[in-house]
Design an enzyme around this catalytic site. Structure first.
Site, short mmCIF file in Angstrom:
data_model
loop_
_atom_site.label_atom_id
_atom_site.label_comp_id
_atom_site.label_asym_id
_atom_site.label_seq_id
_atom_site.Cartn_x
_atom_site.Cartn_y
_atom_site.Cartn_z
N ARG A 180 35.65 43.65 32.72
CA ARG A 180 36.52 44.77 32.38
C ARG A 180 37.42 44.40 31.21
O ARG A 180 37.67 45.22 30.33
CB ARG A 180 37.37 45.18 33.59
CG ARG A 180 36.58 45.87 34.68
CD ARG A 180 37.49 46.38 35.79
NE ARG A 180 38.29 47.52 35.35
CZ ARG A 180 39.30 48.03 36.04
NH1 ARG A 180 39.64 47.49 37.22
NH2 ARG A 180 39.97 49.09 35.60
N CYS A 236 47.36 44.36 34.48
CA CYS A 236 46.02 44.55 35.04
C CYS A 236 45.59 45.95 34.63
O CYS A 236 45.73 46.32 33.48
CB CYS A 236 46.01 44.34 36.56
SG CYS A 236 47.17 45.40 37.46
#
Length: 280
Positions: A180, A236
């Site tokens: 990611r 995040c």
């Protein structure tokens, strides 16, 4: 006392009623928001109260601020008192295993100035594996008054992130998986990649292969490319999986650690912000 505690320690504390203790169940599934509460009602650690990521540990998402903004802290403070947490309370939080949602609640209590808060190593799964009792009984709550002492140096926002990346006065880390981070996959957001300048530190790397939290020496090794003299900003996707890294950094002796609650989901809500797709 360690931030992370064992199932044996919690069992003994509950059996001996040694000190005021509130146990909190934070199980949750991002793809099924009702699953955590259903799991709690199907069986939980005796005396545990349930808190929901969407309803209790974050605010409803808006245009900016990320997909899991911090909750309204006045409301959060009231809820803490309602479930029996005050200055003299030891709080023990658990998840299904060592998942990210327990760490999110740990961080919120730390931000609100409550230090006597711990995570149950291995979570509910370890408790069951050890053969300890579970119950479907929802406890009667004894309300008290929770008086916060907010640690404003524990949190940052997009303006400060932009400023400190520009003048290189802080190190930004991204807690999502490496794929990611590189933009190879993105299951949640309209853009893929990471905030330019962020370094990749997948949050699950603070756990051993068996899912238990790593010891201090191993955590120090995990973060040995970072300087304890620097300010570390942890991000995040939406400020949830960053929290295990905040906990791990604190356990490894880092003191100047901030959470960027909005994280990547906040960053990409501003069209003028670029994203990066290579290792940094």
């Amino acid at each position: 006392m360690s931030i992370v505690v064992s199932d044996e320690w919690l069992k003994e504390r509950l059996e001996n009623s040694s000190g005021k203790t509130v146990v909190v169940d934070t199980r949750f599934e991002l793809t099924d928001p009702d699953a955590g509460r259903k799991a709690y009602l199907d069986g939980h650690i005796p005396g545990a109260v349930y808190l929901d990521l969407n309803k209790d540990l974050s605010e409803k998402a808006a245009k900016h601020g990320g997909s899991h903004p911090l909750p309204d802290m006045e409301m959060f403070t009231a809820k803490m008192g309602h479930i029996g947490i005050d200055h003299d309370t030891t709080v023990v939080i658990y998840d299904q295993q060592n998942d990210m949602f327990a760490a999110r609640f740990w961080w919120l209590l730390q931000y609100a100035g409550h230090e006597d808060v711990h995570l149950l190593d291995g979570g509910f799964e370890q408790w069951v594996r050890a053969g300890y009792n579970i119950t479907t009984e929802v406890p009667k709550l004894e309300a008290t008054e929770f008086k916060p002492n907010f640690q404003e140096n524990a949190v940052t926002d997009i303006e400060e992130v932009i400023e400190k990346l520009a003048n290189q006065s802080a190190t930004l880390i991204d807690s999502r998986s490496h794929d990611r981070y590189l933009g190879k996959t993105e299951p949640l957001y309209r853009k893929a990649g990471h905030i330019p300048g962020a370094k990749s530190f997948f949050w699950k790397n603070v756990l051993n292969a068996d899912g238990k939290w790593k010891e201090t020496a191993e955590l120090e090794k995990n973060f040995d490319s970072l300087s304890k003299d620097d300010e570390i900003i942890v991000s995040c996707g939406s400020g949830v999986s960053a929290c295990p890294n905040v906990l791990a950094l604190k356990s490894a002796g880092f003191r100047n650690v901030k959470l960027y609650p909005g994280s990547f989901s906040d960053w990409i809500s501003y069209d003028e912000n670029n994203v990066e797709t290579k290792d940094e």
